[in-house]
Design a protein around this motif. Structure first.
Motif, short mmCIF file in Angstrom:
data_model
loop_
_atom_site.label_atom_id
_atom_site.label_comp_id
_atom_site.label_asym_id
_atom_site.label_seq_id
_atom_site.Cartn_x
_atom_site.Cartn_y
_atom_site.Cartn_z
N MET A 177 0.83 -1.21 0.00
CA MET A 177 0.00 0.00 0.00
C MET A 177 0.86 1.26 0.00
SD MET A 177 -3.29 -0.88 2.37
CE MET A 177 -2.45 -1.73 3.70
N VAL A 178 1.93 1.26 0.78
CA VAL A 178 2.85 2.40 0.81
C VAL A 178 3.41 2.65 -0.58
CG1 VAL A 178 5.11 3.17 1.63
CG2 VAL A 178 3.43 2.31 3.26
N SER A 179 3.81 1.58 -1.25
CA SER A 179 4.35 1.70 -2.60
C SER A 179 3.31 2.30 -3.55
CB SER A 179 4.79 0.33 -3.10
OG SER A 179 5.22 0.40 -4.44
N LYS A 180 2.07 1.85 -3.45
CA LYS A 180 1.01 2.38 -4.32
C LYS A 180 0.73 3.85 -4.03
CE LYS A 180 -1.30 -1.98 -5.23
NZ LYS A 180 -1.25 -1.98 -6.68
N ILE A 181 0.72 4.22 -2.77
CA ILE A 181 0.49 5.63 -2.42
C ILE A 181 1.62 6.50 -2.93
CG2 ILE A 181 0.40 7.24 -0.47
CD1 ILE A 181 -1.29 5.13 0.99
N LYS A 182 2.84 6.05 -2.74
CA LYS A 182 3.99 6.82 -3.22
C LYS A 182 3.93 6.99 -4.73
CE LYS A 182 8.00 6.27 -1.27
NZ LYS A 182 9.24 5.70 -0.71
N SER A 183 3.59 5.92 -5.44
CA SER A 183 3.47 6.00 -6.90
C SER A 183 2.35 6.95 -7.31
CB SER A 183 3.19 4.61 -7.49
OG SER A 183 4.29 3.78 -7.32
N TYR A 184 1.23 6.87 -6.61
CA TYR A 184 0.10 7.76 -6.92
C TYR A 184 0.51 9.21 -6.75
CZ TYR A 184 -4.38 10.12 -6.78
OH TYR A 184 -5.41 10.98 -7.03
N PHE A 185 1.14 9.54 -5.64
CA PHE A 185 1.55 10.91 -5.39
C PHE A 185 2.51 11.40 -6.47
CE2 PHE A 185 -0.63 10.88 -1.49
CZ PHE A 185 -0.58 12.14 -0.93
N GLU A 186 3.44 10.53 -6.87
CA GLU A 186 4.41 10.93 -7.89
C GLU A 186 3.76 11.07 -9.26
OE1 GLU A 186 7.66 8.15 -7.73
OE2 GLU A 186 8.08 8.64 -5.63
N ASP A 187 2.94 10.08 -9.65
CA ASP A 187 2.35 10.06 -10.99
C ASP A 187 1.22 11.07 -11.17
OD1 ASP A 187 4.11 8.00 -11.46
OD2 ASP A 187 2.60 6.42 -11.28
N GLU A 188 0.35 11.17 -10.19
CA GLU A 188 -0.85 11.98 -10.35
C GLU A 188 -0.71 13.39 -9.78
OE1 GLU A 188 -3.44 10.96 -12.14
OE2 GLU A 188 -2.47 9.01 -12.44
N GLN A 213 4.18 14.96 -6.71
CA GLN A 213 4.73 15.24 -5.39
C GLN A 213 5.34 13.97 -4.84
OE1 GLN A 213 1.95 16.97 -2.68
NE2 GLN A 213 1.30 18.56 -4.10
N GLU A 214 6.35 14.14 -4.04
CA GLU A 214 6.94 13.00 -3.38
C GLU A 214 6.39 12.90 -1.98
OE1 GLU A 214 11.15 12.44 -3.51
OE2 GLU A 214 11.29 13.15 -5.57
N ILE A 215 6.19 11.68 -1.54
CA ILE A 215 5.74 11.42 -0.18
C ILE A 215 6.62 10.30 0.37
CG2 ILE A 215 3.94 9.82 -0.96
CD1 ILE A 215 2.25 10.68 1.44
N GLY A 216 7.05 10.47 1.59
CA GLY A 216 7.89 9.46 2.21
C GLY A 216 7.09 8.27 2.69
N GLY A 217 7.78 7.18 2.94
CA GLY A 217 7.12 5.98 3.41
C GLY A 217 6.42 6.18 4.75
N PHE A 218 7.04 6.95 5.63
CA PHE A 218 6.46 7.20 6.95
C PHE A 218 5.14 7.97 6.80
CE2 PHE A 218 6.67 9.19 11.28
CZ PHE A 218 6.66 8.00 12.00
N GLU A 219 5.15 8.99 5.94
CA GLU A 219 3.94 9.78 5.71
C GLU A 219 2.85 8.93 5.05
OE1 GLU A 219 6.98 10.76 4.86
OE2 GLU A 219 7.33 12.53 6.11
#
Length: 81
Positions: free
Chosen positions: A14-25, A28-34
């Motif tokens: 899920m963290v990986s998917k959220i990070k990808s979503y933030f970057e692609d859509e 923005q970058e989001i850290g794993g902790f966030e």
């Protein structure tokens, strides 16, 4: 309803998917902790809506199947009884 928990592997995915979503859509970058905090927020605040919808859908399917069972049982009735 009890707290929603995930395995370490599920949470990592899920963290990986959220990070990808933030970057692609959102570009923005989001850290794993966030991202983990975001998952916890959604599980706590939004999760119950999905849970309740799942229960509603399961109830509908079960009701439909029970109606089918009722029809099958009627067909099995002995016409002379």
């Amino acid at each position: 309803m009890t707290d929603i928990t995930f395995t370490a592997d599920q949470k990592a995915r899920m963290v990986s998917k959220i990070k990808s979503y933030f970057e692609d859509e959102l570009q923005q970058e989001i850290g794993g902790f966030e991202a983990e905090f975001l998952i916890d927020f959604f599980a706590r605040e939004i999760g119950p809506y999905f849970y309740n919808r799942g229960l509603f859908d399961a109830h509908q399917v079960l009701t439909e199947k029970m109606e089918e069972v009722g029809y099958v049982l009627q067909e099995l009735e002995n016409p002379e009884g």
